[in-house]
Enzyme design. Structure first.
Site, PDB file in Angstrom:
ATOM      1  N   ASP A   9       0.863  -1.197   0.000  1.00 27.21           N
ATOM      2  CA  ASP A   9       0.000   0.000   0.000  1.00 27.21           C
ATOM      3  C   ASP A   9       0.888   1.232   0.000  1.00 27.21           C
ATOM      4  O   ASP A   9       2.074   1.165   0.335  1.00 27.21           O
ATOM      5  CB  ASP A   9      -0.903   0.013   1.245  1.00 27.21           C
ATOM      6  CG  ASP A   9      -1.861   1.206   1.228  1.00 27.21           C
ATOM      7  OD1 ASP A   9      -2.309   1.590   0.129  1.00 27.21           O
ATOM      8  OD2 ASP A   9      -2.146   1.771   2.293  1.00 27.21           O
ATOM      9  N   SER A  10       0.284   2.368  -0.361  1.00 27.69           N
ATOM     10  CA  SER A  10       1.018   3.624  -0.299  1.00 27.69           C
ATOM     11  C   SER A  10       1.333   4.000   1.154  1.00 27.69           C
ATOM     12  O   SER A  10       2.276   4.747   1.410  1.00 27.69           O
ATOM     13  CB  SER A  10       0.172   4.732  -0.933  1.00 27.69           C
ATOM     14  OG  SER A  10      -1.107   4.756  -0.319  1.00 27.69           O
ATOM     15  N   TYR A  41      -0.558   8.641  -2.647  1.00 28.02           N
ATOM     16  CA  TYR A  41      -0.549   8.355  -4.077  1.00 28.02           C
ATOM     17  C   TYR A  41      -1.778   9.002  -4.748  1.00 28.02           C
ATOM     18  O   TYR A  41      -1.774   9.266  -5.938  1.00 28.02           O
ATOM     19  CB  TYR A  41      -0.627   6.842  -4.325  1.00 28.02           C
ATOM     20  CG  TYR A  41       0.662   6.065  -4.154  1.00 28.02           C
ATOM     21  CD1 TYR A  41       1.740   6.565  -3.426  1.00 28.02           C
ATOM     22  CD2 TYR A  41       0.784   4.807  -4.729  1.00 28.02           C
ATOM     23  CE1 TYR A  41       2.899   5.820  -3.279  1.00 28.02           C
ATOM     24  CE2 TYR A  41       1.943   4.063  -4.593  1.00 28.02           C
ATOM     25  CZ  TYR A  41       2.993   4.569  -3.866  1.00 28.02           C
ATOM     26  OH  TYR A  41       4.138   3.828  -3.730  1.00 28.02           O
ATOM     27  N   GLY A  42      -2.824   9.200  -3.938  1.00 32.89           N
ATOM     28  CA  GLY A  42      -4.127   9.596  -4.471  1.00 32.89           C
ATOM     29  C   GLY A  42      -4.158  10.939  -5.175  1.00 32.89           C
ATOM     30  O   GLY A  42      -5.125  11.248  -5.870  1.00 32.89           O
ATOM     31  N   CYS A  73      -3.616  -1.021  -2.173  1.00 34.09           N
ATOM     32  CA  CYS A  73      -3.888   0.382  -2.475  1.00 34.09           C
ATOM     33  C   CYS A  73      -4.829   0.490  -3.682  1.00 34.09           C
ATOM     34  O   CYS A  73      -4.500   0.005  -4.775  1.00 34.09           O
ATOM     35  CB  CYS A  73      -2.568   1.074  -2.778  1.00 34.09           C
ATOM     36  SG  CYS A  73      -2.717   2.805  -3.178  1.00 34.09           S
ATOM     37  N   ASN A  74      -5.966   1.116  -3.487  1.00 29.81           N
ATOM     38  CA  ASN A  74      -6.916   1.279  -4.598  1.00 29.81           C
ATOM     39  C   ASN A  74      -6.311   2.136  -5.696  1.00 29.81           C
ATOM     40  O   ASN A  74      -6.504   1.864  -6.884  1.00 29.81           O
ATOM     41  CB  ASN A  74      -8.197   1.946  -4.100  1.00 29.81           C
ATOM     42  CG  ASN A  74      -9.065   1.010  -3.301  1.00 29.81           C
ATOM     43  OD1 ASN A  74     -10.066   0.513  -3.783  1.00 29.81           O
ATOM     44  ND2 ASN A  74      -8.688   0.739  -2.062  1.00 29.81           N
ATOM     45  N   THR A  75      -5.576   3.177  -5.300  1.00 31.16           N
ATOM     46  CA  THR A  75      -5.002   4.084  -6.297  1.00 31.16           C
ATOM     47  C   THR A  75      -3.975   3.341  -7.157  1.00 31.16           C
ATOM     48  O   THR A  75      -3.987   3.447  -8.387  1.00 31.16           O
ATOM     49  CB  THR A  75      -4.362   5.299  -5.596  1.00 31.16           C
ATOM     50  OG1 THR A  75      -5.351   5.917  -4.763  1.00 31.16           O
ATOM     51  CG2 THR A  75      -3.842   6.303  -6.588  1.00 31.16           C
ATOM     52  N   GLU A 150      -6.208   9.532   8.951  1.00 26.80           N
ATOM     53  CA  GLU A 150      -4.835   9.520   9.470  1.00 26.80           C
ATOM     54  C   GLU A 150      -4.743  10.344  10.750  1.00 26.80           C
ATOM     55  O   GLU A 150      -3.894  10.091  11.599  1.00 26.80           O
ATOM     56  CB  GLU A 150      -3.882  10.064   8.415  1.00 26.80           C
ATOM     57  CG  GLU A 150      -3.981   9.241   7.157  1.00 26.80           C
ATOM     58  CD  GLU A 150      -2.673   8.782   6.601  1.00 26.80           C
ATOM     59  OE1 GLU A 150      -1.678   9.471   6.793  1.00 26.80           O
ATOM     60  OE2 GLU A 150      -2.677   7.724   5.956  1.00 26.80           O
ATOM     61  N   CYS A 188     -11.182   2.892  -1.307  1.00 26.82           N
ATOM     62  CA  CYS A 188      -9.924   3.420  -0.758  1.00 26.82           C
ATOM     63  C   CYS A 188      -9.616   2.648   0.515  1.00 26.82           C
ATOM     64  O   CYS A 188     -10.533   2.313   1.281  1.00 26.82           O
ATOM     65  CB  CYS A 188     -10.081   4.912  -0.455  1.00 26.82           C
ATOM     66  SG  CYS A 188      -8.656   5.631   0.389  1.00 26.82           S
ATOM     67  N   THR A 189      -8.324   2.391   0.726  1.00 25.93           N
ATOM     68  CA  THR A 189      -7.897   1.619   1.896  1.00 25.93           C
ATOM     69  C   THR A 189      -8.369   2.190   3.226  1.00 25.93           C
ATOM     70  O   THR A 189      -8.530   1.465   4.197  1.00 25.93           O
ATOM     71  CB  THR A 189      -6.359   1.597   1.960  1.00 25.93           C
ATOM     72  OG1 THR A 189      -5.887   2.924   1.730  1.00 25.93           O
ATOM     73  CG2 THR A 189      -5.775   0.644   0.964  1.00 25.93           C
ATOM     74  N   HIS A 190      -8.525   3.516   3.280  1.00 26.61           N
ATOM     75  CA  HIS A 190      -8.830   4.160   4.561  1.00 26.61           C
ATOM     76  C   HIS A 190     -10.319   4.118   4.923  1.00 26.61           C
ATOM     77  O   HIS A 190     -10.674   4.279   6.079  1.00 26.61           O
ATOM     78  CB  HIS A 190      -8.378   5.616   4.533  1.00 26.61           C
ATOM     79  CG  HIS A 190      -6.900   5.794   4.586  1.00 26.61           C
ATOM     80  ND1 HIS A 190      -6.044   5.202   3.683  1.00 26.61           N
ATOM     81  CD2 HIS A 190      -6.116   6.502   5.431  1.00 26.61           C
ATOM     82  CE1 HIS A 190      -4.801   5.543   3.979  1.00 26.61           C
ATOM     83  NE2 HIS A 190      -4.817   6.335   5.029  1.00 26.61           N
TER      84      HIS A 190
END
Ligand code: DGL
Length: 273
Positions: A9-10, A41-42, A73-75, A150, A188-190
Site C-alpha cells: 500500500d502507499s 498516491y491519491g 492500495c486502490n489508487t 490519518e 480506498c484503503t482508509h
C-alpha cells in the site's frame, strides 16, 4: 509450505486488506510494505504512481520472497496494475476488480456509487471494472477522508459532516444522471475505518461494499486455485513482517487501528527516489 504473500500500500491504510487476509488465510506468511515516504498516491500522476508501485512490488518479491502480491492500495490498483505485473514474475491481485465483482453480487438495480481518491476517480478504473460486470458506476473523489482517518478522526463529527456532504453531492449527481444506485463501494484503503459513519450517513438500505474484504476473498480463491494454503494448518501466531519507507513510529502507533492488533516492529527501508 506456507505461501509468503506480499501486501503493498502507499501507507498503512492497506493494513485493512492485510487484516481481512489474515482472517481468511491465517496460515500464510505476510510481508507488508507501506510506502509512507511517498504517501499520498491519491493526488499523484499515473506515471509517478506506476514507478513507485513497481519499485515496491520488486522489493516484496525479490527481497522478501513474496510468491503472490496483493495490491491493497486502490489508487495503485487503479493506475498501476499493469506496471506492477510487468515488474514482477508472480501473480498480482488488485482491489478494484474484486470490489466491482462484489458490487455486482450486491446490486439489484445495476447502479453503484464509488467513493475513492482523486487519482482513482480520474482513472475511471472502477467505472470500467463495474461496466465489465454490467453495472453503471458513478465515482466520487473524496480527498478529505484520507487525512481525517490519518488524524484518527474516525468517529468525529467533522468527519461525519464531510461524509454527509460528499454523499449529498454524489447522490444529487446520481439523480441528475438518472441513476438508481443501491450500492456504495468504499474504493480506498482508509474508508473501511469510516464504515460506521458512512453507513449512518448513507440512505437506508444502501449496500456498502468494502473493497478490502472483497480483495481478500478473491485472494483466497486465487490461492486455493493453486492449492497453496490447503497444505498447512492455521497457526495461532500468523507471521507478519512490516516495512515502511518513512514514519516508522507513526506506522507502529496508528497501524494497529487498521490491523486491529499490534503491528509489532516496523522496519525502515529505502526504495530510492
Ligand atoms: N492507499 C490509497 C488508496 O487506497 C489511499 C492513500 C493514498 O492516497 O495514498 O487509494
Amino acid at each position: 509450505m506456507t505461501p509468503t504473500i506480499g501486501v503493498f500500500d502507499s501507507g498503512f491504510g492497506g493494513l485493512t486488506v492485510l487484516r481481512a487476509l489474515i482472517h481468511r488465510l491465517p496460515q500464510a506468511q505476510y510481508a507488508f510494505l507501506g510506502d509512507t515516504a511517498r504517501l499520498p498516491y491519491g493526488s499523484k500522476s499515473r506515471r509517478t504512481i506506476a514507478r513507485y508501485a513497481a519499485q515496491s512490488a520488486r522489493f516484496l518479491v525479490r527481497e522478501q520472497g513474496a510468491e503472490f502480491l496483493v495490491i491493497a492500495c486502490n489508487t495503485a490498483s487503479a493506475l498501476a496494475l499493469d506496471a506492477i505485473q510487468d515488474a514482477v514474475e508472480v501473480p498480482v491481485l488488485g482491489v478494484v476488480e474484486p470490489g466491482a465483482a462484489a458490487a455486482r453480487a450486491a446490486s439489484r438495480t445495476g447502479d453503484v456509487l464509488v467513493m475513492a481518491t482523486d487519482a482513482t476517480v480520474q482513472s475511471h478504473a472502477y467505472a470500467a471494472a463495474c461496466s465489465a460486470q454490467g453495472l453503471r458506476a458513478l465515482e466520487k473523489a473524496c480527498p478529505l477522508l484520507v487525512p481525517l482517518v490519518e488524524e484518527g478522526w474516525t468517529a468525529h463529527p467533522v468527519t461525519a459532516e464531510v461524509i454527509r456532504i460528499y454523499l449529498d453531492e454524489v447522490q444529487a449527481d446520481a439523480a441528475a444522471k438518472g441513476f438508481d444506485a443501491d450500492t456504495l463501494v468504499l474504493g480506498c484503503t482508509h474508508y473501511p475505518l469510516l464504515r460506521p459513519l458512512i453507513e449512518a450517513e448513507a440512505p437506508r438500505g444502501m449496500n456498502v461494499i468494502d473493497s478490502a474484504e472483497a480483495a481478500a476473498e478473491a485472494a483466497v480463491r486465487l490461492f486455493n486455485g493453486r492449492a497453496a494454503p490447503a497444505a498447512s494448518e492455521p497457526t495461532a501466531e500468523t507471521w507478519i513482517r512490516c516495512f515502511a519507507t518513512d514514519s516508522v513510529e507513526k506506522f507502529e502507533r496508528i497501524g494497529s487501528r487498521f490491523l486491529d492488533r499490534p503491528v509489532g516492529k516496523v522496519d525502515l527501508i529505502d526504495l530510492g527516489g
